[in-house]
Scaffold this motif. Structure first.
Motif, short mmCIF file in Angstrom:
data_model
loop_
_atom_site.label_atom_id
_atom_site.label_comp_id
_atom_site.label_asym_id
_atom_site.label_seq_id
_atom_site.Cartn_x
_atom_site.Cartn_y
_atom_site.Cartn_z
N VAL A 3 38.67 12.07 -20.58
CA VAL A 3 38.83 11.36 -19.32
C VAL A 3 37.87 11.99 -18.32
O VAL A 3 37.53 13.17 -18.43
CB VAL A 3 40.29 11.44 -18.82
CG1 VAL A 3 40.69 12.87 -18.52
CG2 VAL A 3 40.51 10.56 -17.60
N THR A 43 51.30 4.12 -21.31
CA THR A 43 50.05 4.08 -22.08
C THR A 43 49.95 5.21 -23.09
O THR A 43 49.20 5.12 -24.07
CB THR A 43 48.84 4.14 -21.12
OG1 THR A 43 48.99 3.12 -20.13
CG2 THR A 43 47.53 3.89 -21.84
N TYR A 92 30.47 5.04 -15.30
CA TYR A 92 30.95 4.22 -16.41
C TYR A 92 29.85 4.01 -17.44
O TYR A 92 30.09 4.04 -18.65
CB TYR A 92 31.44 2.88 -15.88
CG TYR A 92 32.03 1.96 -16.92
CD1 TYR A 92 33.29 2.19 -17.45
CD2 TYR A 92 31.32 0.84 -17.35
CE1 TYR A 92 33.84 1.33 -18.39
CE2 TYR A 92 31.86 -0.02 -18.30
CZ TYR A 92 33.12 0.22 -18.81
OH TYR A 92 33.66 -0.62 -19.75
N LEU A 124 47.32 9.37 -13.71
CA LEU A 124 46.83 9.74 -15.03
C LEU A 124 47.86 10.66 -15.67
O LEU A 124 48.21 11.70 -15.11
CB LEU A 124 45.49 10.45 -14.92
CG LEU A 124 44.80 10.83 -16.23
CD1 LEU A 124 44.32 9.58 -16.97
CD2 LEU A 124 43.63 11.77 -15.99
N PRO A 169 38.40 6.58 -19.95
CA PRO A 169 38.89 6.15 -18.63
C PRO A 169 38.31 7.02 -17.51
O PRO A 169 38.08 8.22 -17.68
CB PRO A 169 40.41 6.32 -18.72
CG PRO A 169 40.62 7.31 -19.82
CD PRO A 169 39.49 7.15 -20.78
N ALA A 224 39.75 3.94 -10.65
CA ALA A 224 40.44 3.78 -11.93
C ALA A 224 39.70 2.71 -12.72
O ALA A 224 39.65 1.55 -12.30
CB ALA A 224 41.90 3.39 -11.74
N ARG A 225 39.12 3.12 -13.82
CA ARG A 225 38.38 2.16 -14.63
C ARG A 225 38.60 2.48 -16.10
O ARG A 225 38.45 3.61 -16.53
CB ARG A 225 36.88 2.20 -14.32
CG ARG A 225 36.09 1.12 -15.04
CD ARG A 225 34.72 0.93 -14.45
NE ARG A 225 34.07 -0.24 -15.05
CZ ARG A 225 32.97 -0.81 -14.59
NH1 ARG A 225 32.38 -0.32 -13.53
NH2 ARG A 225 32.45 -1.85 -15.19
N TYR A 226 38.92 1.42 -16.86
CA TYR A 226 39.16 1.59 -18.28
C TYR A 226 38.85 0.27 -18.99
O TYR A 226 39.36 -0.77 -18.60
CB TYR A 226 40.61 2.00 -18.53
CG TYR A 226 40.91 2.39 -19.96
CD1 TYR A 226 40.22 3.44 -20.56
CD2 TYR A 226 41.86 1.71 -20.70
CE1 TYR A 226 40.49 3.81 -21.87
CE2 TYR A 226 42.14 2.07 -22.01
CZ TYR A 226 41.45 3.12 -22.59
OH TYR A 226 41.71 3.48 -23.90
N ARG A 227 38.00 0.34 -19.98
CA ARG A 227 37.65 -0.82 -20.79
C ARG A 227 37.20 -2.01 -19.96
O ARG A 227 37.69 -3.12 -20.09
CB ARG A 227 38.80 -1.22 -21.72
CG ARG A 227 39.15 -0.12 -22.72
CD ARG A 227 40.09 -0.62 -23.79
NE ARG A 227 40.50 0.46 -24.67
CZ ARG A 227 39.78 0.94 -25.69
NH1 ARG A 227 38.59 0.44 -25.91
NH2 ARG A 227 40.23 1.92 -26.44
N LEU A 281 46.45 5.86 -18.24
CA LEU A 281 46.02 5.46 -16.91
C LEU A 281 46.97 4.42 -16.34
O LEU A 281 47.37 3.48 -17.04
CB LEU A 281 44.60 4.88 -16.98
CG LEU A 281 43.91 4.50 -15.68
CD1 LEU A 281 43.67 5.72 -14.81
CD2 LEU A 281 42.57 3.82 -15.98
#
Length: 410
Positions: free
Chosen positions: A146, A339, A166, A407, A174, A391-394, A219
């Motif tokens: 992370v 998660t 990113y 988190l 994430p 907050a960024r994921y996929r 996340l």
């Protein structure tokens, strides 16, 4: 005598990882002396446990940061990495949050890995600086990673910074963090980066903390704001400006929804704070994303928002109260824990919005902290109130506002 809060999650407590020996601790202090506050909060977070590998420091903007960091180093351990930032208010597991001068989150034991990198010379190079802040990820060889980001509030394009991070991190890692804050002056914020041998106290930078773990991380993102009134169709927009709602000047439509007219813009800064408390919600596949009103332009009747709203999209004026905002904070933590799947959480990092904190007030903040503790007993949490949440994921949008991001570590 200074109030000292410490939260123990040791190897004898249910949920602690006995195999790997990983631990997560949170401490805080109310002392106004920088060295004392840093020393007390760090000692509480580490709590004499072995192998403290990372200490995150979140301190009120009025603190003597040099003395504070010296106090942190005095109790951090000989091989501890140190990072963090200034804030309008720290967060910690319990106690009276309005009195905290500093909160400290500590990680330790076998299995974690940590790298800190700093993006410098940011103006005009935002994407590259974000990528540099993420460069520590390449040095970690763990099944789960992370990236934490702490960004100066006075930098212009945080969206590009997150995009750069990113681009380096990739879709499987994430990103989470916050924009460093001061006491609503927007004059200077601090970021910290270093180790027990020395810590830089920086401004105008992006600090990236890469964490590797053998266990999952989770996340969570939620805000607690709700739609008010009928939707508005964005009939003309470009970049961060919305020119028309429902084929009418966006500024007039927004002011009308608030029961105001253009005279409110004359000779007062109070409207800016009022607008922060009346955000826009934009319908997305994952729910309503928040857009902060950052300004109104009478010359073209436009509304400046914190992130773009595409033409043809739907937007609502949003509203919230203590009940809904506290529920949003708890939902964020619940999403993070969920998660993790079947893994047991050992701790939570929490990054909440400073505007949400204004809306909650001291009583609401105390309730927010208490409700999270009640929902997740025995799980320590800590972080800070920010000027913008990451907050960024996929592939999800990375910059958030008026939102709580969290988190969970297993």
């Amino acid at each position: 005598m200074a109030d000292l809060m410490q939260d123990h999650l040791n190897l004898d407590q249910p949920g602690a990882d006995r195999v790997e020996g990983r631990w997560f601790g949170v401490g805080s202090s109310t002392d106004s002396d920088g060295f004392t506050a840093g020393a007390q909060a760090t000692a509480a977070a580490v709590a004499d446990r072995p192998d403290a590998g990372l200490v995150l420091v979140f301190a009120r903007e009025y603190m003597d940061m040099t003395a504070l960091i010296e106090g942190v180093r005095a109790h951090a351990g000989p091989a501890t990495k140190i990072a963090g930032c200034s804030t309008v208010e720290p967060m910690a597991t319990s106690g009276e949050p309005a009195d905290f001068s500093v909160s400290v989150v500590a990680f330790g034991g076998d299995g974690f890995g940590y790298e800190i990198a700093v993006g410098r010379d940011v103006p005009g190079n935002e994407r590259a600086a974000g990528g540099e802040a993420a460069s520590g990820l390449a040095l970690l060889d763990h099944p789960h990673k992370v990236l934490l980001l702490f960004v100066d509030a006075l930098l212009d394009d945080n969206v590009e910074i997150v995009r750069g991070a990113y681009g380096t991190a990739g879709a499987a890692v994430p990103l989470i963090g916050g924009v460093a804050s001061d006491n609503w002056q927007f004059e200077r914020t601090c970021q910290f980066a270093g180790d027990s041998n020395g810590v830089e106290i920086l401004s105008g930078t992006v600090v990236g903390v890469a964490i590797g773990s053998p266990a999952p991380v989770g996340l969570g993102v939620a805000h607690g704001w709700r739609r008010s009134g009928d939707p508005m169709v964005v009939t003309d927009s470009e970049g961060l400006k919305v020119f028309e709602f429902d084929n009418e000047p966006a500024m007039d439509v927004f002011l009308g929804r608030m029961g105001l007219d253009r005279s409110v813009l004359e000779g007062s800064d109070s409207f800016r704070l009022r607008a922060l408390e009346c955000p826009l919600g934009v319908a997305t596949r994952s729910g309503d994303e928040i857009r902060v009103i950052q300004g109104l332009d009478p010359s073209d009747g436009s509304v400046l928002v914190s992130a773009g709203i595409p033409q043809g999209g739907l937007a609502w004026v949003m509203e919230g109260d203590v009940e809904s905002l506290v529920a949003g904070a708890t939902a964020s933590c619940a999403d993070a824990v969920r998660t993790l799947g079947d893994a047991t959480p050992i701790g939570l990092l929490t990054f909440d919005c400073a505007v949400r904190r204004r809306e909650l007030g001291p009583v609401g903040v105390h309730r927010e902290i208490a409700e999270i503790g009640r929902a997740f007993p025995g799980i320590p949490f800590g972080g800070f109130y920010s000027y913008g949440e990451i907050a960024r994921y996929r592939g999800a949008n990375g910059m958030h506002h008026l939102t709580m991001v969290s988190l969970a570590f297993a």
